[in-house]
Design an enzyme around this catalytic site. Sequence first.
Site, short mmCIF file in Angstrom:
data_model
loop_
_atom_site.label_atom_id
_atom_site.label_comp_id
_atom_site.label_asym_id
_atom_site.label_seq_id
_atom_site.Cartn_x
_atom_site.Cartn_y
_atom_site.Cartn_z
N LYS A 53 0.84 -1.21 0.00
CA LYS A 53 0.00 0.00 0.00
C LYS A 53 0.88 1.25 0.00
O LYS A 53 0.61 2.21 -0.73
CB LYS A 53 -0.93 -0.01 1.22
CG LYS A 53 -2.03 -1.06 1.11
CD LYS A 53 -2.77 -1.29 2.42
CE LYS A 53 -3.79 -2.42 2.26
NZ LYS A 53 -4.46 -2.78 3.52
N GLN A 97 -4.32 -1.44 9.87
CA GLN A 97 -4.20 -2.75 9.21
C GLN A 97 -4.76 -3.84 10.11
O GLN A 97 -4.33 -4.02 11.25
CB GLN A 97 -2.72 -3.02 8.88
CG GLN A 97 -2.50 -4.29 8.08
CD GLN A 97 -3.14 -4.24 6.68
OE1 GLN A 97 -3.07 -3.24 5.98
NE2 GLN A 97 -3.79 -5.32 6.29
N ASP A 120 -10.80 3.12 4.57
CA ASP A 120 -11.12 1.70 4.40
C ASP A 120 -12.64 1.49 4.28
O ASP A 120 -13.08 0.41 3.87
CB ASP A 120 -10.63 0.90 5.62
CG ASP A 120 -9.38 0.09 5.31
OD1 ASP A 120 -9.12 -0.16 4.11
OD2 ASP A 120 -8.69 -0.31 6.26
#
Length: 296
Positions: A53, A97, A120
């Site tokens: 990412k 994460q 997200d």
Amino acid sequence: MTARLLDGRAVAAQIREELRPRVAALAATGRPPGLAVVRVGDDPASLSYVTAKRRACAELGIISSEWHLPASASRAEILATVERLNEDPSVDGILVQLPLPDSSIEPDVIEVIRPEKDVDGFHPVNVGRMMLGLPAFLPCTPHGIVQLLRRSGISTVGAHVVIVGRSQIVGRPLAHLLSRKGPDADATVTLCHTRTRELAAHTRLADIVVAAAGRPGTLRGDMIRDGAVVVDVGVNRVPDPARPCGYRLVGDADFESVASRAAAITPVPGGVGPMTIAMLLANTVAAAEWRGGAAR
Ligand code: NAP
């Protein structure tokens, strides 16, 4: 039949090129988009996702930073880190994460992220807005699948889509997105899980099967009809002594048998994974644009 490969890398590259002028316009104001990634513990898979990412951010000109906490970090320490990032004006998007070493605190951590920085798309506000059809950050993997199908010329309108897996981050939001009204949706969706009786009886009826179970071999060739489209979301490490790292990545579909019957299939790696990252970049750019607009 030999299945066409649905090339997530190529489609993701196309999306990045579309984002490039938007990133340049933000950079020209002296304020390029910023993504903060919070990683807790030393799970190797999490490290490799975060590395991918951050690399994608750097390539596009998005400023990324990583906040790495030890596996022993307390709930309070993790929440305090997120709260600092909420207040940091250089941070447009915050990504924690998952999974966290203590998965029981994940809902609390997600809820403390400001919805306008929740790139997200996991915050209850964004989930609720998505369900109501209001503007929201859409979760990256389901949205990436919708984009991959559309940009590969595969229509979901009127199609029967069978999704294997009902998690909050993949199967359930994907079922919602595909069953909405609209040109990239309008599917009839069946959502399967471990309590589904006779999984194959459902998958054999599908025009499109999405395998998101997290178990290799969940979908075999004899479980689909000839000409079905298969989206393989699974990312599973299986031991492979022939490789220096000692493992290889496989999806949830038994690739050989499924590809011999399907019209199209996403490879693993190179299918859904790059699309997830592309949609994260898109959400981060949108967050930066929104904040730039809000500040003016
Ligand atoms: P998860 O939270 O573990 O959920 C798995 C779901 O699959 C559950 O709903 C489970 O049912 C169902 N399931 C498991 N085995 C099954 C079986 N044999 N038959 C029918 N249903 C079954 O997993 P997740 O987070 O959604 O992730 C799924 C997979 O996608 C993982 O391999 C993950 O690494 C991968 N993934 C990839 C990306 C990407 O960008 N490529 C992004 C996210 C996830 P129950 O609810 O009944 O337990």
